[in-house]
Motif scaffolding. Structure first.
Motif: not given
Length: 167
Positions: A147-151
């Protein structure tokens, strides 16, 4: 004495005749055959999910891995493709959903997790499927995820991937 000589001659004659009447033999041959076809199984032993766990909304490059378990005939070549999931339009746009909210993720054939390693469903030259050869025993095939980012909005996100084996 004539009688003895005659009896002995008769017995000798019977012995000769009996030796000449030995059992006869003949032979033939036949084939023993079997045709074995290649077989692969990807569903007997359940796969291990790619579970990224619980992460804060500030995390980047969250990695984890799952596995497929494959059993193919010895020396049988096979490929495994992964579909786009329920929310992706191709292998490059996979997304987990929570209602209408979506979180992008990716699945890879190698731990390096590069763009060249994205696991999809394209076969042939330049394909992005996993390729191997059967051993006759269960082979564990890792599925690397990121997952590249969780924003994104807080929630529980999920997707379903279909793995297809071709042999």
């Amino acid at each position: 004495m004539k009688f003895r000589l005659f009896a002995s001659s008769a017995l000798v004659g019977l012995g000769i005749a009996s030796g000449a009447a030995q059992a006869a033999t003949a032979t033939t041959t036949f084939n023993v055959r079997i045709t074995i076809t290649a077989a692969c199984d990807i569903s007997t032993t359940a796969p291990t999910d790619v579970n990224f766990g619980t992460q804060p909304s500030t995390a980047t490059n969250v990695d984890n891995q799952g596995a497929l378990n494959v059993n193919c005939t010895p020396s049988a070549p096979y490929t495994i493709s992964l579909d786009n999931g329920q929310n992706g339009t191709d292998a490059n746009t996979r997304k987990m959903s929570s209602g209408t909210a979506l979180v992008p993720y990716q699945l890879y054939r190698n731990a390096t997790r590069t763009a060249a390693d994205i696991w999809g469903s394209t076969t042939g030259t330049g394909g992005n499927v996993y390729a191997a050869t059967g051993t006759g025993t269960v082979q564990t095939v890792p599925v690397y995820g990121r997952v590249p980012n969780t924003n994104f909005a807080a929630g529980s996100y999920a997707d379903v991937i279909t793995a297809t084996i071709t042999y």
